[in-house]
Scaffold this active site. Sequence first.
Site, PDB file in Angstrom:
ATOM      1  N   HIS A  39      16.744  43.481  24.196  1.00  0.00           N
ATOM      2  CA  HIS A  39      16.897  44.836  23.653  1.00  0.00           C
ATOM      3  C   HIS A  39      15.641  45.655  23.894  1.00  0.00           C
ATOM      4  O   HIS A  39      14.585  45.112  24.211  1.00  0.00           O
ATOM      5  CB  HIS A  39      17.217  44.799  22.152  1.00  0.00           C
ATOM      6  CG  HIS A  39      16.140  44.218  21.284  1.00  0.00           C
ATOM      7  ND1 HIS A  39      16.128  42.896  20.881  1.00  0.00           N
ATOM      8  CD2 HIS A  39      15.016  44.766  20.738  1.00  0.00           C
ATOM      9  CE1 HIS A  39      15.071  42.667  20.113  1.00  0.00           C
ATOM     10  NE2 HIS A  39      14.378  43.787  20.018  1.00  0.00           N
ATOM     11  N   HIS A  82       9.063  49.008  21.627  1.00  0.00           N
ATOM     12  CA  HIS A  82       8.807  47.723  22.275  1.00  0.00           C
ATOM     13  C   HIS A  82       9.982  47.341  23.178  1.00  0.00           C
ATOM     14  O   HIS A  82      11.027  47.991  23.181  1.00  0.00           O
ATOM     15  CB  HIS A  82       8.540  46.614  21.244  1.00  0.00           C
ATOM     16  CG  HIS A  82       9.728  46.226  20.414  1.00  0.00           C
ATOM     17  ND1 HIS A  82      10.014  46.799  19.192  1.00  0.00           N
ATOM     18  CD2 HIS A  82      10.716  45.320  20.626  1.00  0.00           C
ATOM     19  CE1 HIS A  82      11.123  46.256  18.695  1.00  0.00           C
ATOM     20  NE2 HIS A  82      11.564  45.354  19.549  1.00  0.00           N
ATOM     21  N   GLU A  86       8.039  41.946  22.926  1.00  0.00           N
ATOM     22  CA  GLU A  86       8.532  40.929  21.998  1.00  0.00           C
ATOM     23  C   GLU A  86       9.166  39.818  22.818  1.00  0.00           C
ATOM     24  O   GLU A  86       9.909  40.086  23.774  1.00  0.00           O
ATOM     25  CB  GLU A  86       9.587  41.548  21.057  1.00  0.00           C
ATOM     26  CG  GLU A  86      10.223  40.532  20.107  1.00  0.00           C
ATOM     27  CD  GLU A  86      11.307  41.143  19.207  1.00  0.00           C
ATOM     28  OE1 GLU A  86      11.526  42.364  19.268  1.00  0.00           O
ATOM     29  OE2 GLU A  86      11.936  40.366  18.457  1.00  0.00           O
TER      30      GLU A  86
END
Lengths: 140, 140
Positions: free
Chosen positions: B7, B80, B131
Amino acid sequence: MIGRLNHIGVATPSIEASVALYRDMLGATRAGEPFDLPAQGVRVCFIDLPNSQIELIEPLGDDSPIHGFLAKNPRGGQHHVCFEVEDILEARDALRARGASILGTGEPRIGAHGTPILFLHPKDMGGVLIELMETPKDPH
Amino acid sequence: MIGRLNHIGVATPSIEASVALYRDMLGATRAGEPFDLPAQGVRVCFIDLPNSQIELIEPLGDDSPIHGFLAKNPRGGQHHVCFEVEDILEARDALRARGASILGTGEPRIGAHGTPILFLHPKDMGGVLIELMETPKDPH
């Protein structure tokens, strides 16, 4: 309207250094060859992931729109997000009717994947620079 | 090492307004229900795309790490990028050995998808907050 997340655009002062980062540090296994898009003032290189791509973007020429971004973010950073749409003109007209601002003349240009693209002004898009790209008819 | 682009994380002052933007303006067809992640100081909501997701992130509580980002970007913006890895501890150790800085204690936490996550310091990552998330063993 929006379909696949085609790619995320990441601005960088050095495509070579960023390719090394994604390949050698992060272990991405497929990086394309960098190529110039003179009409857009950028040099780009795609890192392939199993479901999407990262577009590394380096300034090309003195008028590159990326210089301003790198002045604020000298290490580089997230520049835009690209979503696919089936028909770029239908998408543009629908978005305009809903109040979105299209960057530039509003006429699509041919993007890095050879299909028409447009950018939407971040002020209407929650601060995100969004590229819309017509889905390639013969996906590769 | 890095696999799917799981994502992109988009910070917003209002998840409700951002869901309306992605659904009503941009025509995304699937938005989940917002939920709180108190341990991380955020409220999140996932917009599903055919091949990936957008994670909308709103501050939760006075200590939320998102307040600083929104102070600099009041409309919100790209926060992010999340890549999947097969084994989070192997990924962490390999990245440390290559000189990357892991944020926080370096011990994985459980993320929004119920699997362990870590964040890499943007200074080593071309200005991008990355991430890493362990791929769900039973993907949903």
